[in-house]
Design a protein around this motif. Structure first.
Motif, PDB file in Angstrom:
ATOM      1  N   HIS A  83       0.205  14.723  -4.512  1.00  0.00           N
ATOM      2  CA  HIS A  83       1.195  14.771  -3.440  1.00  0.00           C
ATOM      3  C   HIS A  83       2.351  15.668  -3.838  1.00  0.00           C
ATOM      4  O   HIS A  83       2.503  16.067  -4.991  1.00  0.00           O
ATOM      5  CB  HIS A  83       1.667  13.361  -3.039  1.00  0.00           C
ATOM      6  CG  HIS A  83       2.602  12.707  -4.010  1.00  0.00           C
ATOM      7  ND1 HIS A  83       3.448  11.689  -3.658  1.00  0.00           N
ATOM      8  CD2 HIS A  83       2.830  12.918  -5.324  1.00  0.00           C
ATOM      9  CE1 HIS A  83       4.152  11.297  -4.697  1.00  0.00           C
ATOM     10  NE2 HIS A  83       3.799  12.026  -5.728  1.00  0.00           N
ATOM     11  N   GLN A 107       8.258   5.138   1.739  1.00  0.00           N
ATOM     12  CA  GLN A 107       6.880   5.625   1.628  1.00  0.00           C
ATOM     13  C   GLN A 107       6.247   4.956   0.410  1.00  0.00           C
ATOM     14  O   GLN A 107       6.829   4.934  -0.669  1.00  0.00           O
ATOM     15  CB  GLN A 107       6.810   7.149   1.539  1.00  0.00           C
ATOM     16  CG  GLN A 107       7.489   7.781   0.350  1.00  0.00           C
ATOM     17  CD  GLN A 107       7.202   9.266   0.261  1.00  0.00           C
ATOM     18  OE1 GLN A 107       6.902   9.921   1.260  1.00  0.00           O
ATOM     19  NE2 GLN A 107       7.291   9.815  -0.937  1.00  0.00           N
ATOM     20  N   ASP A 121       0.160  15.130   1.069  1.00  0.00           N
ATOM     21  CA  ASP A 121      -0.760  14.671   0.032  1.00  0.00           C
ATOM     22  C   ASP A 121      -2.185  15.147   0.283  1.00  0.00           C
ATOM     23  O   ASP A 121      -2.507  15.706   1.344  1.00  0.00           O
ATOM     24  CB  ASP A 121      -0.700  13.147  -0.134  1.00  0.00           C
ATOM     25  CG  ASP A 121      -1.178  12.371   1.087  1.00  0.00           C
ATOM     26  OD1 ASP A 121      -2.191  12.748   1.686  1.00  0.00           O
ATOM     27  OD2 ASP A 121      -0.525  11.367   1.437  1.00  0.00           O
ATOM     28  N   THR A 169       2.846   4.833  -1.707  1.00  0.00           N
ATOM     29  CA  THR A 169       1.579   5.497  -2.011  1.00  0.00           C
ATOM     30  C   THR A 169       0.782   4.666  -3.010  1.00  0.00           C
ATOM     31  O   THR A 169       1.303   4.279  -4.054  1.00  0.00           O
ATOM     32  CB  THR A 169       1.828   6.896  -2.597  1.00  0.00           C
ATOM     33  OG1 THR A 169       2.617   7.660  -1.688  1.00  0.00           O
ATOM     34  CG2 THR A 169       0.517   7.625  -2.847  1.00  0.00           C
ATOM     35  N   HIS A 211       3.829   4.846   5.406  1.00  0.00           N
ATOM     36  CA  HIS A 211       5.197   5.284   5.697  1.00  0.00           C
ATOM     37  C   HIS A 211       5.723   4.397   6.816  1.00  0.00           C
ATOM     38  O   HIS A 211       5.145   4.339   7.906  1.00  0.00           O
ATOM     39  CB  HIS A 211       5.211   6.757   6.130  1.00  0.00           C
ATOM     40  CG  HIS A 211       6.553   7.228   6.612  1.00  0.00           C
ATOM     41  ND1 HIS A 211       6.707   8.315   7.443  1.00  0.00           N
ATOM     42  CD2 HIS A 211       7.815   6.744   6.414  1.00  0.00           C
ATOM     43  CE1 HIS A 211       7.991   8.493   7.721  1.00  0.00           C
ATOM     44  NE2 HIS A 211       8.681   7.543   7.110  1.00  0.00           N
ATOM     45  N   GLU A 250       6.675  16.309  -2.648  1.00  0.00           N
ATOM     46  CA  GLU A 250       7.789  15.826  -1.847  1.00  0.00           C
ATOM     47  C   GLU A 250       9.053  16.572  -2.209  1.00  0.00           C
ATOM     48  O   GLU A 250       9.230  17.032  -3.344  1.00  0.00           O
ATOM     49  CB  GLU A 250       7.980  14.315  -2.026  1.00  0.00           C
ATOM     50  CG  GLU A 250       8.179  13.871  -3.460  1.00  0.00           C
ATOM     51  CD  GLU A 250       8.164  12.360  -3.596  1.00  0.00           C
ATOM     52  OE1 GLU A 250       8.431  11.667  -2.604  1.00  0.00           O
ATOM     53  OE2 GLU A 250       7.898  11.870  -4.712  1.00  0.00           O
ATOM     54  N   TYR A 259      -1.828   5.835   1.732  1.00  0.00           N
ATOM     55  CA  TYR A 259      -0.417   6.185   1.953  1.00  0.00           C
ATOM     56  C   TYR A 259       0.122   5.394   3.136  1.00  0.00           C
ATOM     57  O   TYR A 259      -0.522   5.312   4.192  1.00  0.00           O
ATOM     58  CB  TYR A 259      -0.278   7.683   2.222  1.00  0.00           C
ATOM     59  CG  TYR A 259       1.127   8.122   2.576  1.00  0.00           C
ATOM     60  CD1 TYR A 259       2.124   8.176   1.611  1.00  0.00           C
ATOM     61  CD2 TYR A 259       1.452   8.472   3.882  1.00  0.00           C
ATOM     62  CE1 TYR A 259       3.417   8.580   1.927  1.00  0.00           C
ATOM     63  CE2 TYR A 259       2.744   8.879   4.220  1.00  0.00           C
ATOM     64  CZ  TYR A 259       3.719   8.928   3.236  1.00  0.00           C
ATOM     65  OH  TYR A 259       4.999   9.320   3.550  1.00  0.00           O
ATOM     66  N   HIS A 294       6.853  14.654   2.914  1.00  0.00           N
ATOM     67  CA  HIS A 294       5.745  14.204   2.066  1.00  0.00           C
ATOM     68  C   HIS A 294       4.458  14.875   2.523  1.00  0.00           C
ATOM     69  O   HIS A 294       4.152  14.900   3.713  1.00  0.00           O
ATOM     70  CB  HIS A 294       5.576  12.680   2.160  1.00  0.00           C
ATOM     71  CG  HIS A 294       4.283  12.197   1.575  1.00  0.00           C
ATOM     72  ND1 HIS A 294       4.154  11.795   0.263  1.00  0.00           N
ATOM     73  CD2 HIS A 294       3.038  12.066   2.119  1.00  0.00           C
ATOM     74  CE1 HIS A 294       2.911  11.432   0.026  1.00  0.00           C
ATOM     75  NE2 HIS A 294       2.212  11.583   1.133  1.00  0.00           N
TER      76      HIS A 294
END
Length: 288
Positions: free
Chosen positions: A104, A94, A80, A96, A141, A106, A139, A78
């Motif tokens: 972003h 994740q 961003d 967001t 994670h 991915e 964000y 990922h």
């Protein structure tokens, strides 16, 4: 426990999203929306290699909602426009918050593509209410091992609490609105009564295996999703094979939705503003 009535039972048919073929249980003609959840994609399992890598999504914008990835298997990178860069692995989540705008990208990591492997996951679009659509982007994670889990009395149902709370376990994801998100692993003959807040709309989606939920059979490639009425205290789950399910519930906003491409807003005017803001660089920048 008074069981919630079943509102809709749906399939998870395949759709094409550019070069990617994936399942889309929401939205469909039968299930256009489960407020506040506006989209649910189940991608994979794909066998990724240097010769086959369809799920590599370059930089693209979002505004007005929260795109969430539950990675079931594999490894994704990922990046961003906030400067975040992280490797999301099997079982990680994740989350967001696009808010007023984020760009972003991915896709499978270069190392994962080189060595090859299976990639599978869920992409969820969680709406934001009108008063929060233009909040700053964020964000989160969280790795799989960090989440708290709940185990049934028979030890055959394990529930990963991602957001919200269940029994004594609390999710590590901070949410903008009241939401529960649980990943459930159910063994054969496993049973569990899962409570649902009366103010929440709820759904359960089967990723693999075979279960009964409130007496309704779910099996992959047949019926895979149930949406519930707000008229009970919860649902009863019984396992018939090794199964994995995603449970989602949240308080509905009951607001008008205008969506186009990567934006989820309340009016077409706001969609046009999002297009202009992205083109003028107001959502940031992320190199390819």
């Amino acid at each position: 426990m008074k069981l919630n009535s079943v509102k809709t039972i749906g399939k998870s048919d395949f759709v094409n999203m550019g070069p990617v073929r994936l399942r889309q249980p929401v939205p469909t003609e039968e299930i256009p929306l489960v407020d506040p959840f506006v989209l649910l994609h189940h991608y994979g399992p794909y066998e990724i290699s240097e010769l086959n890598n369809p799920f590599d999504l370059g930089p693209h914008p979002h505004r007005g909602f929260e795109p969430v990835t539950f990675l079931i298997e594999g490894e994704q990178l990922h990046r961003d426009s906030l400067g975040n860069e992280s490797i999301v692995r099997s079982g990680d989540v994740q989350w967001t918050t696009a808010g007023r705008g984020i760009i972003h990208a991915e896709g499978p990591t270069k190392d994962f593509v080189k060595r090859g492997g299976t990639l599978e996951g869920i992409q969820l679009w969680l709406n934001l209410p009108s008063e929060k659509k233009m909040i700053p982007a964020n964000y989160q994670h969280v790795s799989s091992k960090q989440f708290e889990t709940v185990t049934s009395k028979d030890k055959k149902v394990k529930i990963q609490v991602i957001a919200g709370n269940l029994e004594e376990a609390r999710g590590l994801i901070s949410t903008q609105t009241p939401v529960n998100a649980f990943m459930m692993d159910v063994e054969p003959d496993g049973k569990y009564d899962l409570p649902i807040p009366k103010s929440h709309k709820a759904l359960i989606y089967l990723l693999k295996g075979k279960v009964k939920v409130n007496g309704v059979k779910l099996e992959k490639n047949e019926q895979q999703i149930i949406v519930f009425e707000q008229d009970g205290d919860g649902i009863h789950i019984e396992g018939f094979s090794e199964s994995k399910l995603l449970f989602l519930s949240g308080e509905p906003f009951n607001e008008k939705i205008a969506s186009w491409g990567p934006y989820v807003m309340n009016s077409q005017t706001e969609i046009m503003e999002a297009l202009r803001d992205y083109q003028s660089g107001k959502m940031g920048y992320l190199p390819s």
